[in-house]
Design an enzyme around this catalytic site. Structure first.
Site, PDB file in Angstrom:
ATOM      1  N   GLN A  44       6.511   0.294  -3.520  1.00  0.00           N
ATOM      2  CA  GLN A  44       6.849  -0.922  -4.243  1.00  0.00           C
ATOM      3  C   GLN A  44       8.344  -0.994  -4.455  1.00  0.00           C
ATOM      4  O   GLN A  44       9.056   0.011  -4.340  1.00  0.00           O
ATOM      5  CB  GLN A  44       6.102  -0.998  -5.567  1.00  0.00           C
ATOM      6  CG  GLN A  44       6.279   0.172  -6.493  1.00  0.00           C
ATOM      7  CD  GLN A  44       5.167   0.241  -7.538  1.00  0.00           C
ATOM      8  OE1 GLN A  44       3.994  -0.011  -7.248  1.00  0.00           O
ATOM      9  NE2 GLN A  44       5.540   0.591  -8.770  1.00  0.00           N
ATOM     10  N   VAL A  45       8.818  -2.203  -4.760  1.00  0.00           N
ATOM     11  CA  VAL A  45      10.262  -2.479  -4.786  1.00  0.00           C
ATOM     12  C   VAL A  45      10.691  -2.921  -6.178  1.00  0.00           C
ATOM     13  O   VAL A  45      10.015  -3.740  -6.821  1.00  0.00           O
ATOM     14  CB  VAL A  45      10.623  -3.568  -3.750  1.00  0.00           C
ATOM     15  CG1 VAL A  45      12.114  -3.897  -3.810  1.00  0.00           C
ATOM     16  CG2 VAL A  45      10.224  -3.120  -2.352  1.00  0.00           C
TER      17      VAL A  45
ATOM     18  N   LYS B 223      13.277   0.611  -2.965  1.00  0.00           N
ATOM     19  CA  LYS B 223      11.909   0.792  -2.505  1.00  0.00           C
ATOM     20  C   LYS B 223      11.463   2.231  -2.782  1.00  0.00           C
ATOM     21  O   LYS B 223      12.135   3.179  -2.376  1.00  0.00           O
ATOM     22  CB  LYS B 223      11.833   0.494  -1.002  1.00  0.00           C
ATOM     23  CG  LYS B 223      10.446   0.553  -0.407  1.00  0.00           C
ATOM     24  CD  LYS B 223      10.514   0.150   1.066  1.00  0.00           C
ATOM     25  CE  LYS B 223       9.158   0.216   1.740  1.00  0.00           C
ATOM     26  NZ  LYS B 223       9.262  -0.167   3.169  1.00  0.00           N
TER      27      LYS B 223
ATOM     28  N   ASP C 173       6.243  -5.605  12.458  1.00  0.00           N
ATOM     29  CA  ASP C 173       5.411  -6.031  11.331  1.00  0.00           C
ATOM     30  C   ASP C 173       6.030  -7.230  10.614  1.00  0.00           C
ATOM     31  O   ASP C 173       6.299  -7.185   9.407  1.00  0.00           O
ATOM     32  CB  ASP C 173       5.237  -4.859  10.356  1.00  0.00           C
ATOM     33  CG  ASP C 173       4.160  -5.137   9.312  1.00  0.00           C
ATOM     34  OD1 ASP C 173       3.281  -5.984   9.572  1.00  0.00           O
ATOM     35  OD2 ASP C 173       4.191  -4.510   8.236  1.00  0.00           O
TER      36      ASP C 173
ATOM     37  N   SER D  93       0.805  -1.212   0.000  1.00  0.00           N
ATOM     38  CA  SER D  93       0.000   0.000   0.000  1.00  0.00           C
ATOM     39  C   SER D  93       0.840   1.266   0.000  1.00  0.00           C
ATOM     40  O   SER D  93       0.463   2.260  -0.602  1.00  0.00           O
ATOM     41  CB  SER D  93      -0.923  -0.005   1.219  1.00  0.00           C
ATOM     42  OG  SER D  93      -0.169  -0.136   2.414  1.00  0.00           O
ATOM     43  N   LEU D  94       1.994   1.241   0.673  1.00  0.00           N
ATOM     44  CA  LEU D  94       2.787   2.466   0.799  1.00  0.00           C
ATOM     45  C   LEU D  94       3.851   2.614  -0.274  1.00  0.00           C
ATOM     46  O   LEU D  94       4.347   3.717  -0.504  1.00  0.00           O
ATOM     47  CB  LEU D  94       3.451   2.526   2.180  1.00  0.00           C
ATOM     48  CG  LEU D  94       2.525   2.497   3.389  1.00  0.00           C
ATOM     49  CD1 LEU D  94       3.309   2.739   4.669  1.00  0.00           C
ATOM     50  CD2 LEU D  94       1.408   3.516   3.252  1.00  0.00           C
TER      51      LEU D  94
END
Length: 772
Positions: free
Chosen positions: A225-226, A241, A375, A222-223
Site C-alpha cells: 500500500q502507498v 510504497k 500491468d 494485494s502486495l
C-alpha cells in the site's frame, strides 16, 4: 484530503510513537515478531469479528484475518527467505524454494489442505460436466465459480487468475471474460505495521526520513500500500510504497503448492495441449520479482530512460535514499485516474486522448525496445492537467524478443493482405508453435473467422473481437502463447476498455495504425522493409498505390511524426534493396505525371477554343486517366507545398515526329532540378545507383504514354467530323439547337490541320506536331 502525521520521541520507551493530533497509540517494535503474545492477543481481541453470514473463506479479507495472517507468518519467519525471494525474482529455482520451505512442513500442509479442498471441489464439478455432457451449458457458471475460488484463496491466486484472463490458449472465451473482472479484495493492513516495515527496511526512524506522512494509505493492493509524505531531506512530496508484511512467505508457500498441483494435472489430463508446470515457474518468477522494490525502482528508471522521448509520457522519479527491498519512495505526481470520468471531465481532460497516447506508447514499448509495462490496469495510469500520461507500478515488466517484434508487424501485414498461410508461418517466429508442427491446417480456421470479421477493414475491427475470435482458434489447436504476448494483449485490451467506456465506437486498431504505418515507412530494418514490400505490392508485383497513400496519410497522424524521416524510405528506394519496389513505383509515377500534364494541356485547349470535345480529341483520354487524375492533383499540390513553387510543366514542342523523347527528358530533368533546389539532400539520392534507373524508367514511361495518346489520336480521325466556326470546334449534333452555324462542312484532315495550327505549341511530348 489526507491527514498527515509525524513521528517524535516517546518519553515512555526507546521506540517512536505515532502522533496524530491528541492521539498517541503505542508503536509496535521494529520487528513484528518481537511483539509479546499478550500484545498479539490484544490486537486479535480488538479486531472486529467476521459476521456469521459470511462464508468461512471471507475471514481472510477482514482486518482480523489480516492480523492473524501477519502474526502467523511472522512467528514462523525464516531469516533466509527474504534473500531467497529476491534471488528467485531474478532466476527462479523451484528446487531451492522447496528446500527452504522444508522447515515449514506444518504450515505447508495446512495450506495444502485448504487449496486441495477448494480446488478439488471445483475440479469435481468440471468432471461431472464432462460426464453429463453439460460442459458448454455450465461454462459461464463454472467461470464465475473459479473467479470466486481464486479470490478466496488469497493474493497469489488472484494474480494467477489475472494472468489466466489473457491466455486464450489455456481457457475458452467465457472464462477469459469472467476472469478479466478479477480484482484484489484485500483490506489495507494497519498503518503501525507499515511504519514498522519502513523503519526496519531503512534502518532509521520515520521522523529522520519524512517530515510528514499520511495517517492512512492513499492506495492499497494485494502486495502493498502507498502513503503520501514529504521527504525531510529535500522537502519534496513523495509516494511511499510499503510491502504487506509476510506476503513473500505466503506467496512462496502458494507457488510451491501450485507447482505440485500442476505437476499432478500434467500427468493426468489431455485437455490442455501444453504442460502447465513451466507456466507456473514463469509466473512465479514474475511474482517474486514484484516483491523486490529495489528492482522495481530500477525498472521505473529504465522505462523512463527508454521512453522519455515519447511526447506526453511520464514516469515518477525514484528517491533512492528512502528506498529498500520492501519500501519504495517515488516522486509524487498529482493526477486523475482514467477511470474517474467525473474528475476527468471537471479537469477538462479527454479520456480518448490519453488512451490514444497510451496505445502508441504500448506499441513503442513492444515493438521498438521490447521492454514494456506488463500491468497497465486503470489504477496504474494517471492523467495530469498538463496533458501527460503517467505510468505507475513497475513491479511487473516484460520483454519481447527482437525477432518477435518484427514478426508481430509482419503478422499485421499478412492480416491486412488476408494471407492466412503466411500468418500460419508467422506462428513459428512468434514462438506460438514448435517448428515440428504443421500449421497449414490452421489457415482455414483463420480464414473462416477473419473473412467474416474483416468485412470493412482491419482498422474498423474491435480489438477485443479479434482477441476473442483468435482465442477460439488458439484454444482449438496446440498453441503455446508466450508470456510477453499474453501480457501485451491484456495491456491493449485494458486500454480499449477504457476508451469504450467513453466512446462506444472507439476502434483501437484504427488508432494503432498510424504508428504501424510510420514504422513501415521509416524503419530501415530489413525485416520491416520486407513487410513494406508485402503490403504495397500485389501478387503480380504491381504497386498498390492506395495502400502507399494510406501509409503516408496514417503515418502523419503519429504523435511524433517527422516528415524528414521519409528520407530513410527514399534512401532505401534508390538503394540495391529497393529494386523490387522501384519499377512498379516508377510505373505509377509515370501514369500520374502523364495524366497531370495531359489534363493541364486539355485545360489550355479549352481556354483557347472554348471546346471540350476538341481537347479530348487532340489529347485522348487513356484508360484509367479519370481515376488517376485526383491522385495526380494531390501529388501536384504536395509538390507545390514541399517545393514552394509549381512543378515543371511539359515542354512546348514545334518540331515534327510522333514522339519527342527530349520532351520527356525535359520534364524529368525539370522535376529533378526543382527537387534539388528545394531539398539539398535530394542531390545525395541522385548519386545512388537506383537514381539513374528511376530517371530512365520515368523518361521511357512518359514517351510510351505519349505514343499511346498519338496512336489513339490517329484512330480518332475516323470518328464523327466536327463543324468549325472561327476558332471554335464542335462535334456535329452536340451543340444545342440554334447554335450550330450553317457553314460549309470541312474534311476531317483539313479540320485537324486547322486545329493543329490553332493549338500549335500547347500539346505535350510531340502530340501537337503529330496532327499537322
Amino acid at each position: 484530503m489526507h491527514q498527515y502525521v509525524f513521528y517524535q520521541p516517546c518519553l515512555g520507551c526507546q521506540h517512536r510513537a505515532l502522533t496524530s493530533h491528541a492521539t498517541r497509540p503505542p508503536r509496535l517494535h521494529s520487528r513484528l515478531s518481537a511483539s509479546s503474545p499478550q500484545t498479539q492477543a490484544a490486537l486479535r481481541t480488538a479486531a472486529p469479528r467476521p459476521k456469521k453470514d459470511k462464508s468461512p473463506g471471507d475471514w481472510f479479507f477482514t482486518q482480523r484475518g489480516q492480523q492473524d495472517w501477519v502474526n502467523a507468518m511472522e512467528i514462523k519467519q525464516n531469516t533466509d527467505i527474504p534473500e531467497l525471494l529476491r534471488e528467485l525474482g531474478i532466476k527462479y529455482d523451484p528446487d531451492r524454494l522447496a528446500e527452504a520451505l522444508k522447515s515449514r512442513r506444518g504450515q505447508v500442509r495446512s495450506r495444502a489442505v485448504q487449496i486441495t479442498a477448494t480446488v478439488g471441489a471445483f475440479v469435481a464439478r468440471i468432471l461431472k460436466d464432462y460426464a453429463t455432457g453439460s460442459v458448454q451449458a455450465n461454462m459461464r457458471k463454472r467461470a464465475v465459480q473459479l473467479r470466486e475460488l481464486l479470490t478466496k484463496l488469497g493474493p497469489s491466486f488472484v494474480k494467477v487468475g489475472q494472468a489466466l484472463s489473457s491466455r486464450p490458449d489455456l481457457l475458452p472465451k467465457p472464462y477469459l471474460e469472467v476472469l478479466s473482472d478479477l480484482q484484489d479484495r484485500l483490506q489495507p493492513f494497519p498503518t503501525d505495521q507499515a511504519m514498522a516495515v519502513i523503519e526496519e527496511e531503512l534502518q532509521a526512524s520515520i521522523g529522520d526520513v519524512f517530515s510528514q506522512l499520511s495517517a492512512q494509505p492513499v492506495a492499497a493492493a494485494s502486495l502493498g500500500q502507498v502513503y503520501k509524505g514529504i521527504l525531510r531531506s529535500t522537502g519534496e512530496s513523495v509516494a511511499v510504497k510499503v510491502q504487506r508484511p509476510g506476503i513473500g512467505d505466503h506467496i512462496a508457500v502458494d507457488m510451491l503448492l501450485l507447482r505440485r498441483l500442476m505437476a499432478v494435472i500434467d500427468k493426468n489430463q489431455t485437455i490442455i495441449s501444453q504442460p502447465l508446470v513451466p507456466l507456473v515457474d514463469e509466473f512465479a518468477m514474475r511474482l517474486f520479482g514484484e516483491l523486490d522494490y529495489i528492482q522495481e525502482g530500477h525498472s521505473c528508471e529504465k522505462f523512463a530512460k527508454l521512453y522519455a522521448h515519447v511526447p506526453r509520457i511520464r514516469a515518477p522519479g525514484i528517491h533512492w535514499s528512502a528506498t529498500a527491498s520492501k519500501v519504495l519512495c517515488m516522486e509524487w505526481i498529482d493526477g486523475v485516474k482514467l477511470t474517474d470520468k467525473p474528475k476527468m471531465d471537471a479537469a477538462g481532460l479527454d479520456i480518448i486522448d490519453f488512451v490514444d497516447i497510451g496505445i502508441e506508447c504500448t506499441l513503442r514499448q513492444l515493438l521498438e525496445h521490447g521492454y514494456f509495462h506488463a500491468d497497465p490496469h486503470p489504477g496504474n495510469l494517471l492523467a495530469t492537467t498538463s496533458g501527460d500520461l503517467v505510468y505507475l507500478d513497475f513491479g511487473m515488466m516484460s520483454e519481447a524478443p527482437q525477432g518477435a517484434r518484427y514478426a508481430i508487424i509482419a503478422h499485421v501485414v499478412h492480416l491486412v493482405n488476408r494471407d492466412y498461410q503466411a500468418m500460419c508461418r508467422d506462428y513459428y517466429k512468434l514462438e506460438f508453435m514448435d517448428p515440428s508442427v504443421d500449421t497449414s491446417p490452421i489457415a482455414p480456421a483463420l480464414a473462416e473467422f477473419f473473412d467474416d470479421a474483416l468485412g470493412a477493414s482491419v482498422s474498423q475491427l474491435n480489438f477485443r473481437a479479434i482477441v476473442d475470435g483468435l482465442g477460439n482458434v488458439l484454444f482449438q489447436y496446440p498453441f503455446r502463447v508466450p508470456a510477453y504476448y499474453a501480457l501485451i494483449l491484456r495491456s491493449l485490451t485494458v486500454l480499449e476498455g477504457l476508451a469504450l467506456s467513453a466512446d462506444r465506437e472507439y476502434k483501437l486498431l484504427g488508432r494503432a495504425y498510424p504508428y504501424m504505418a510510420r514504422r513501415l515507412l521509416t524503419d530501415p530494418a530489413p525485416q520491416l522493409r520486407a513487410s513494406f514490400e508485402e503490403l504495397v505490392l500485389d501478387e503480380g508485383g504491381g504497386l498498390r498505390w492506395n495502400r502507399l497513400e494510406n501509409l503516408m496519410e496514417e503515418s502523419s497522424k503519429s504523435v511524433d511524426y517527422n516528415p524528414s524521416q521519409l528520407w530513410l524510405l527514399a534512401d532505401w528506394l534508390v538503394g540495391e534493396s529497393g529494386r523490387a519496389v522501384r519499377k512498379p513505383l516508377c510505373h505509377e509515377l509515370v501514369r500520374l505525371l502523364d495524366t497531370l500534364v495531359a489534363d493541364d494541356v486539355r485545360r489550355n485547349i479549352v481556354q483557347r477554343t472554348g471546346n471540350q470535345w476538341w481537347a479530348e480529341r487532340l489529347v485522348p483520354i487513356l484508360p484509367g486517366d479519370r481515376e488517376m487524375l485526383p491522385r495526380a492533383r494531390m501529388l501536384q499540390n504536395t509538390l507545390r507545398q514541399q517545393l514552394d513553387t509549381s512543378p515543371p510543366q511539359s515542354q512546348r514542342i514545334k518540331g515534327g515526329g510522333v514522339t519527342q523523347p527530349e520532351g520527356a527528358r525535359h520534364l524529368v530533368d525539370g522535376l529533378q532540378s526543382s527537387l534539388q533546389a528545394a531539398m539539398p539532400r535530394f542531390q545525395e539520392l541522385m548519386n545512388q545507383p537506383g537514381a539513374a534507373e528511376i530517371r530512365a524508367e520515368l523518361t521511357r514511361g512518359l514517351v510510351e504514354r505519349s505514343i499511346a495518346r498519338a496512336v489513339r489520336l490517329v484512330f480518332n480521325q475516323n470518328q464523327a467530323t466536327p463543324q468549325v466556326q472561327g476558332g471554335a470546334v464542335q462535334a456535329q449534333g452536340v451543340l444545342p439547337a440554334g447554335t450550330v452555324p450553317s457553314g460549309q462542312r470541312q474534311p476531317a484532315s483539313q479540320q485537324l490541320k486547322r486545329a493543329g495550327q490553332i493549338l500549335q505549341g500547347t500539346l505535350p511530348l510531340g502530340v501537337a506536331s503529330s496532327v499537322q
